[in-house]
Design a protein around this motif. Sequence first.
Motif, PDB file in Angstrom:
ATOM      1  N   HIS A 166      72.016  57.653 -36.654  1.00  0.00           N
ATOM      2  CA  HIS A 166      72.049  59.067 -37.050  1.00  0.00           C
ATOM      3  C   HIS A 166      72.398  59.199 -38.536  1.00  0.00           C
ATOM      4  CE1 HIS A 166      72.444  63.352 -36.565  1.00  0.00           C
ATOM      5  NE2 HIS A 166      73.625  63.303 -37.161  1.00  0.00           N
ATOM      6  N   ARG A 167      73.324  58.386 -39.005  1.00  0.00           N
ATOM      7  CA  ARG A 167      73.707  58.417 -40.415  1.00  0.00           C
ATOM      8  C   ARG A 167      72.530  58.029 -41.309  1.00  0.00           C
ATOM      9  NH1 ARG A 167      77.803  55.088 -40.007  1.00  0.00           N
ATOM     10  NH2 ARG A 167      79.124  56.717 -39.161  1.00  0.00           N
TER      11      ARG A 167
ATOM     12  N   LYS B 126      76.116  69.645 -44.169  1.00  0.00           N
ATOM     13  CA  LYS B 126      76.721  68.405 -43.690  1.00  0.00           C
ATOM     14  C   LYS B 126      76.902  68.479 -42.179  1.00  0.00           C
ATOM     15  CE  LYS B 126      77.588  66.247 -47.547  1.00  0.00           C
ATOM     16  NZ  LYS B 126      77.185  64.937 -47.866  1.00  0.00           N
ATOM     17  N   SER B 127      76.569  67.401 -41.548  1.00  0.00           N
ATOM     18  CA  SER B 127      76.724  67.307 -40.101  1.00  0.00           C
ATOM     19  C   SER B 127      78.140  66.856 -39.779  1.00  0.00           C
ATOM     20  CB  SER B 127      75.714  66.320 -39.538  1.00  0.00           C
ATOM     21  OG  SER B 127      75.961  66.116 -38.171  1.00  0.00           O
TER      22      SER B 127
ATOM     23  N   GLN C   7      70.092  60.912 -41.444  1.00  0.00           N
ATOM     24  CA  GLN C   7      70.571  61.976 -42.330  1.00  0.00           C
ATOM     25  C   GLN C   7      70.376  61.603 -43.795  1.00  0.00           C
ATOM     26  OE1 GLN C   7      71.726  65.026 -41.816  1.00  0.00           O
ATOM     27  NE2 GLN C   7      71.580  64.924 -39.581  1.00  0.00           N
TER      28      GLN C   7
ATOM     29  N   GLU D 241      71.883  70.653 -48.569  1.00  0.00           N
ATOM     30  CA  GLU D 241      71.868  70.174 -47.185  1.00  0.00           C
ATOM     31  C   GLU D 241      73.183  70.495 -46.503  1.00  0.00           C
ATOM     32  OE1 GLU D 241      71.697  65.988 -44.818  1.00  0.00           O
ATOM     33  OE2 GLU D 241      70.674  66.144 -46.712  1.00  0.00           O
TER      34      GLU D 241
ATOM     35  N   THR E  36      78.622  62.843 -39.422  1.00  0.00           N
ATOM     36  CA  THR E  36      78.691  61.910 -40.541  1.00  0.00           C
ATOM     37  C   THR E  36      80.148  61.628 -40.859  1.00  0.00           C
ATOM     38  OG1 THR E  36      78.568  63.707 -42.118  1.00  0.00           O
ATOM     39  CG2 THR E  36      76.504  62.585 -41.586  1.00  0.00           C
TER      40      THR E  36
END
Length: 94
Positions: free
Chosen positions: A70-71, A89-90, A74, A87, A93
């Motif tokens: 996932h990282r 941020k999730s 991203q 963007e 992360t």
Amino acid sequence: MRRTVMRFAQRTSQRHDERMYSSSGLQDAAQWALTVGLGTLVPGFALFKLFTVTGAVEAERGAEEELARHRRHQEAHAVQAPPGRHEVKSSLTV
């Protein structure tokens, strides 16, 4: 009624004294060692075996791989973002 209770109490205490001195079981220290030892070791061993048998270690590795994937995803999309757009941020992360 009082006499009946007193007689019952005397008989019960006599039986208790007889049983206390005619014991042929394990010593108190041995009984405590068995109780504490078995009460600690058996459940501990069972939990350890269940943890390894159910694949909890593999599940942890899989979760780490998924987070790394996932990282990377991203980061790849962050490079492709058009200029001027920020963007978001999730929370995944680290």
